[in-house]
Design a protein around this motif. Sequence first.
Motif, PDB file in Angstrom:
ATOM      1  N   ASP A  18      17.577  51.443   0.821  1.00 17.06           N
ATOM      2  CA  ASP A  18      16.834  50.248   1.063  1.00 17.06           C
ATOM      3  C   ASP A  18      17.401  49.682   2.259  1.00 17.06           C
ATOM      4  OD1 ASP A  18      14.717  49.810  -1.016  1.00 17.06           O
ATOM      5  OD2 ASP A  18      16.326  49.251  -2.553  1.00 17.06           O
ATOM      6  N   LYS A  19      18.434  49.993   2.995  1.00 23.99           N
ATOM      7  CA  LYS A  19      18.967  49.624   4.168  1.00 23.99           C
ATOM      8  C   LYS A  19      18.275  50.329   5.284  1.00 23.99           C
ATOM      9  CE  LYS A  19      23.822  49.278   2.541  1.00 23.99           C
ATOM     10  NZ  LYS A  19      25.204  49.846   2.941  1.00 23.99           N
ATOM     11  N   TRP A  20      17.467  51.274   5.164  1.00 26.17           N
ATOM     12  CA  TRP A  20      16.757  51.678   6.439  1.00 26.17           C
ATOM     13  C   TRP A  20      15.290  51.568   6.030  1.00 26.17           C
ATOM     14  CZ3 TRP A  20      20.008  55.205   3.681  1.00 26.17           C
ATOM     15  CH2 TRP A  20      19.405  56.089   3.212  1.00 26.17           C
ATOM     16  N   LYS A  21      14.897  51.968   4.687  1.00 25.44           N
ATOM     17  CA  LYS A  21      13.314  51.995   4.386  1.00 25.44           C
ATOM     18  C   LYS A  21      13.415  51.110   3.585  1.00 25.44           C
ATOM     19  CE  LYS A  21       9.915  54.560   2.384  1.00 25.44           C
ATOM     20  NZ  LYS A  21       9.445  55.215   1.090  1.00 25.44           N
ATOM     21  N   VAL A  25       9.026  45.085  -1.696  1.00 23.85           N
ATOM     22  CA  VAL A  25       9.768  44.018  -2.645  1.00 23.85           C
ATOM     23  C   VAL A  25      11.215  43.628  -2.062  1.00 23.85           C
ATOM     24  CG1 VAL A  25      10.671  45.855  -4.116  1.00 23.85           C
ATOM     25  CG2 VAL A  25      10.375  43.558  -5.090  1.00 23.85           C
ATOM     26  N   VAL A  26      11.955  44.390  -1.439  1.00 21.73           N
ATOM     27  CA  VAL A  26      12.996  44.062  -0.697  1.00 21.73           C
ATOM     28  C   VAL A  26      12.800  43.141   0.305  1.00 21.73           C
ATOM     29  CG1 VAL A  26      15.131  45.092   0.273  1.00 21.73           C
ATOM     30  CG2 VAL A  26      14.003  46.417  -1.667  1.00 21.73           C
ATOM     31  N   VAL A  27      11.535  43.496   1.225  1.00 26.00           N
ATOM     32  CA  VAL A  27      11.327  42.454   2.133  1.00 26.00           C
ATOM     33  C   VAL A  27      11.366  41.143   1.635  1.00 26.00           C
ATOM     34  CG1 VAL A  27       9.721  41.857   3.973  1.00 26.00           C
ATOM     35  CG2 VAL A  27      10.641  44.128   3.895  1.00 26.00           C
ATOM     36  N   ARG A  28      10.548  40.917   0.415  1.00 27.75           N
ATOM     37  CA  ARG A  28      10.101  39.810  -0.049  1.00 27.75           C
ATOM     38  C   ARG A  28      11.296  39.053  -0.564  1.00 27.75           C
ATOM     39  NH1 ARG A  28       6.096  42.291  -2.609  1.00 27.75           N
ATOM     40  NH2 ARG A  28       6.981  42.208  -4.668  1.00 27.75           N
TER      41      ARG A  28
END
Length: 117
Positions: A18-21, A25-28
């Motif tokens: 999730d650090k690069w992709k 849901v992570v952006v939210r």
Amino acid sequence: MKIYNITPMGKPRMSQRDKWKKRPVVVRYFAYKDQCRLQGVALPTHGYHITFVLPMPKSWSKKKRMNMLGQPHLNKPDKDNLEKALLDAIFEEDSVVWDGRVTKLWGEEGQIIVGEC
């Protein structure tokens, strides 16, 4: 008691990837954390009662919305994930928190209500 007009969200399960992709849901989740900081959400470390008011789906009928208003929210996200996301947004190190209570309810709009125990 302090009321913040922020739609609560639970902390998503994250991985190194999730650090690069950036999954949506992570952006939210990061936008939620930023919003909590911008609005100055604060918790006492000596005991709190957080009420998460989760918005009802727009697809529900008016009758169902009236019946569910203020009722316990028994669906996902879990209360511990809601609390974890909020604590991560507020504290660099949330180990200083030693006592707290969490409630989650249905409402028209998303809110976070913070009170002391």
